[in-house]
Scaffold this active site. Structure first.
Site, mmCIF file in Angstrom:
data_model
loop_
_atom_site.group_PDB
_atom_site.id
_atom_site.type_symbol
_atom_site.label_atom_id
_atom_site.label_comp_id
_atom_site.label_asym_id
_atom_site.label_seq_id
_atom_site.Cartn_x
_atom_site.Cartn_y
_atom_site.Cartn_z
ATOM 1 N N LYS A 211 -43.704 -51.248 -68.742
ATOM 2 C CA LYS A 211 -43.949 -50.804 -67.228
ATOM 3 C C LYS A 211 -44.183 -52.295 -66.473
ATOM 4 O O LYS A 211 -43.516 -52.545 -65.633
ATOM 5 C CB LYS A 211 -44.358 -49.233 -66.639
ATOM 6 C CG LYS A 211 -44.669 -49.168 -65.986
ATOM 7 C CD LYS A 211 -45.273 -47.759 -65.635
ATOM 8 C CE LYS A 211 -44.894 -46.773 -65.825
ATOM 9 N NZ LYS A 211 -46.140 -45.709 -64.597
ATOM 10 N N GLU A 217 -49.280 -57.279 -77.108
ATOM 11 C CA GLU A 217 -48.910 -57.285 -77.704
ATOM 12 C C GLU A 217 -47.633 -57.266 -77.309
ATOM 13 O O GLU A 217 -46.681 -57.573 -78.729
ATOM 14 C CB GLU A 217 -49.575 -55.632 -77.968
ATOM 15 C CG GLU A 217 -50.808 -55.867 -79.181
ATOM 16 C CD GLU A 217 -51.919 -55.108 -77.789
ATOM 17 O OE1 GLU A 217 -52.648 -54.717 -78.247
ATOM 18 O OE2 GLU A 217 -50.914 -54.963 -77.221
ATOM 19 N N GLY A 271 -48.022 -43.201 -70.231
ATOM 20 C CA GLY A 271 -47.144 -43.680 -71.357
ATOM 21 C C GLY A 271 -46.449 -42.517 -72.785
ATOM 22 O O GLY A 271 -45.389 -43.077 -73.131
ATOM 23 N N ARG A 272 -47.925 -41.735 -73.175
ATOM 24 C CA ARG A 272 -47.657 -41.038 -73.999
ATOM 25 C C ARG A 272 -46.531 -40.107 -73.623
ATOM 26 O O ARG A 272 -45.978 -39.634 -74.614
ATOM 27 C CB ARG A 272 -48.986 -40.832 -74.453
ATOM 28 C CG ARG A 272 -49.152 -39.903 -74.172
ATOM 29 C CD ARG A 272 -51.181 -39.724 -74.048
ATOM 30 N NE ARG A 272 -51.944 -39.505 -73.464
ATOM 31 C CZ ARG A 272 -52.663 -40.428 -72.584
ATOM 32 N NH1 ARG A 272 -52.400 -41.535 -72.672
ATOM 33 N NH2 ARG A 272 -53.476 -39.808 -71.805
ATOM 34 N N GLU A 357 -55.062 -39.442 -77.244
ATOM 35 C CA GLU A 357 -55.657 -39.901 -76.079
ATOM 36 C C GLU A 357 -55.663 -39.678 -74.464
ATOM 37 O O GLU A 357 -56.567 -40.221 -73.840
ATOM 38 C CB GLU A 357 -53.945 -41.414 -76.024
ATOM 39 C CG GLU A 357 -54.129 -42.776 -74.709
ATOM 40 C CD GLU A 357 -53.501 -43.664 -75.038
ATOM 41 O OE1 GLU A 357 -53.700 -44.168 -75.622
ATOM 42 O OE2 GLU A 357 -52.458 -43.061 -74.285
ATOM 43 N N HIS A 388 -49.639 -33.915 -102.561
ATOM 44 C CA HIS A 388 -50.000 -34.917 -103.856
ATOM 45 C C HIS A 388 -51.634 -36.127 -103.706
ATOM 46 O O HIS A 388 -51.255 -36.684 -104.118
ATOM 47 C CB HIS A 388 -49.070 -35.183 -104.588
ATOM 48 C CG HIS A 388 -48.316 -34.004 -104.900
ATOM 49 N ND1 HIS A 388 -48.543 -33.716 -106.333
ATOM 50 C CD2 HIS A 388 -47.209 -33.364 -105.191
ATOM 51 C CE1 HIS A 388 -47.364 -32.805 -107.318
ATOM 52 N NE2 HIS A 388 -46.592 -32.721 -105.533
ATOM 53 N N LYS A 514 -60.145 -54.395 -75.444
ATOM 54 C CA LYS A 514 -58.962 -54.842 -74.847
ATOM 55 C C LYS A 514 -59.669 -56.158 -74.315
ATOM 56 O O LYS A 514 -59.295 -57.123 -73.996
ATOM 57 C CB LYS A 514 -58.024 -54.209 -73.725
ATOM 58 C CG LYS A 514 -56.841 -53.916 -74.613
ATOM 59 C CD LYS A 514 -56.106 -53.402 -74.003
ATOM 60 C CE LYS A 514 -54.406 -52.247 -74.262
ATOM 61 N NZ LYS A 514 -53.866 -51.939 -73.363
#
Length: 550
Positions: A211, A217, A271-272, A357, A388, A514
């Site tokens: 955005k 990153e 964001g999520r 979050e 398993h 960060k």
């Protein structure tokens, strides 16, 4: 916000009643509940548009639910739901509305917030996304060599990666046969390098999903992808091979992206919660606009159900309250998600981000310290692989681990009777976790043994059972049912945040690391003066310098 009365929920009478009820019923076994009530499944299950929620395998009675509904009323859940739907600024720390539900509104709907019709704004962006995605999908959008685009690489992280990745993977049966969509999020260079190693710059399109167009990153990966592209293409070709989902015109243009191919969204989209917005461009490219619209329609159907159904018949509310029952009153601090579908294998990671979050917080929405347990640790893996791996702990470990089993009843990829085997495994696990195996059953199984052998093996063959689970059964994984499922978990998380008194829509804890990383980065090269961290961090920086030739 001052008009909304603040409640210390853990000081209320209903909070104390729930603790008392938990103490009175904690030894109750679900096996007995099912034996006493042959209609328990019918009374503790709910279906909506081909999505069934079976919550009968939980340590709850009708009295438990009555108390939990009273808790929701005390926390003014209905009021918070209405305020979110209307577009009030319920994200108090950032003074923002929370309107991801507006992204799913049908065309022709109006929703006015601060003098703007946000529904109309949403559909203007959707129209632009539709035009662009159709050009790419039908081959009209050409790369610099005149060839059609065959690979799309989404560069994002967090919500700009996980939501679209999950939806695209889950809906692979609807994918364009000549277009592959890839997702790169990790700043570790191998993620990008291994993805690009199989691709041709002439037929590759990049989506830079940020955005602000400043996400470290994502921008590092975007710059590396740009350099990779320029080994064959030219600066002037970047506009044919890079598009942006962003609101930062200047930075997008400086990168070389034509701002006509920049798709924006709004500060009321977290964001999520953003897969429904332009962030979902990668999904639209993969499955087409009509299927993406069906995905939005599924989300909208769940929205209407959430906002309009009574709590007693409301899927997100029921899931949320049952989760609070275990997390806060049973102090079960973990929750496992097991999708019995290979395409949904990354869904636990998406729900993990969505939940942890949002509600992984120790202070309330007004900054007050909370002295009770909030967001659980969310984890999981696809079935039957998970059986398993960690099911040994679920069946015979010492921890209470509530589980969600997610099961499509029909497969897009039928191979012999393999889907029947998968379904049988899923249902068997939920039954085994609930029933357990008592001493009489174990002795019958070990009837051929006696003496020391029986004494040794008998305790190892016992299963306590009484491990709670919900089963979410979808008729089939379709764009519509996938929309319903993802929206269901969004609303579940919101309900829990409301009851705990948390603002589920900020994430200050993401930022601190960060900030420290910016300080450490120049120190790794040895040119930033004396190290002034703790001895461990100083030692690790020095170790890196020595081993990295610096």
């Amino acid at each position: 916000m001052a008009a909304h009365r603040h409640i210390d929920i853990n000081s209320t009478q209903i909070w104390a009643k729930l603790h008392q009820h938990q103490r009175a019923t904690r030894h109750m076994h679900m096996r007995e509940l099912f034996a006493l009530d042959p209609h328990r499944f019918q009374r503790f299950s709910l279906e909506l548009d081909g999505l069934l929620l079976d919550y009968s395998k939980n340590r709850v009675t009708e009295r438990t639910l009555e108390l939990l509904f009273e808790l929701a009323q005390k926390a003014d859940l209905r009021g918070w739901m209405d305020r979110m739907r209307r577009g009030e600024r319920i994200n108090v720390s950032e003074d923002r509305a929370v309107l991801h539900t507006a992204l799913r509104l049908p065309k022709g709907t109006s929703l006015r917030v601060d003098g703007r019709d946000v529904a109309a704004d949403v559909h203007k962006v959707l129209s632009r996304l539709k035009d662009f995605s159709e050009q790419v999908r039908d081959g009209r959008w050409k790369g610099f060599s005149g060839q059609r685009i065959r690979n799309v690489v989404n560069l994002g992280i967090g919500g700009s990666d996980l939501g679209p990745l999950v939806a695209t993977d889950a809906l692979a049966a609807y994918a364009h046969p000549e277009l592959s969509v890839h997702f790169v999020s990790n700043v570790d260079g191998q993620h990008l390098a291994r993805t690009l190693g199989k691709l041709d710059p002439a037929t590759t399109l990049f989506i830079v999903a940020s955005k602000s167009f400043t996400t470290p990153e994502t921008l590092l990966n975007a710059q590396a992808a740009r350099e990779w592209f320029l080994r064959k293409g030219r600066e002037g070709d970047i506009a044919r091979h890079f598009v942006a989902v962003s609101t930062n015109d200047a930075a997008v243009s400086a990168f070389g992206i034509d701002t006509r191919h920049m798709f924006g969204f709004w500060d009321w989209v977290g964001g999520r919660y953003s897969v429904w917005s332009a962030i979902g461009l990668s999904v639209m490219l993969a499955i087409g606009y009509d299927n993406f619209r069906a995905f939005l329609d599924g989300g909208h159907a769940m929205d209407r159900h959430f906002f309009e159904a009574p709590f007693e018949a409301n899927m997100p509310v029921l899931l949320a309250l049952i989760g609070i029952w275990y997390n806060t009153f049973y102090r079960a601090h973990t929750h496992a998600i097991m999708p019995y579908d290979h395409g949904l294998r990354r869904l636990p990671a998406h729900i993990q981000q969505l939940d942890m979050e949002s509600n992984g917080k120790r202070v309330g929405r007004l900054g007050e310290a909370l002295d009770f347990d909030t967001g659980p640790v969310i984890w999981g893996e696809e079935g039957a692989n998970s059986q398993h791996a960690f099911f040994q702990l679920l069946h015979q470990g010492t921890r209470l681990v509530p589980c969600d089993f997610i099961l499509p009843l029909n497969s897009h990829y039928p191979l012999g009777n393999q889907h029947d085997v998968l379904v049988a495994n899923c249902l068997a696990q939920t039954e085994a976790l609930m029933r357990g195996k008592n001493e009489a059953e174990a002795i019958q199984e070990l009837g051929h043994l006696s003496g020391e052998q029986l004494d040794m093996l008998l305790p190892q063959k016992l299963f306590p059972g009484n491990q709670p689970s919900n089963t979410l059964a979808l008729d089939k994984v379709t764009p519509y049912s996938m929309g319903m499922l993802m929206a269901l978990y969004e609303h579940k998380v919101f309900v829990q945040g409301v009851i705990w008194g948390i603002n589920s829509f900020d994430q200050w804890g993401v930022e601190y690391g960060k900030q420290l990383a910016k300080r450490i980065l120049p120190e790794l090269s040895g040119g930033a003066g004396a190290l002034a961290h703790d001895s461990s961090t100083n030692g690790l920086i020095q170790h890196y310098r020595e081993r990295h030739g610096k």
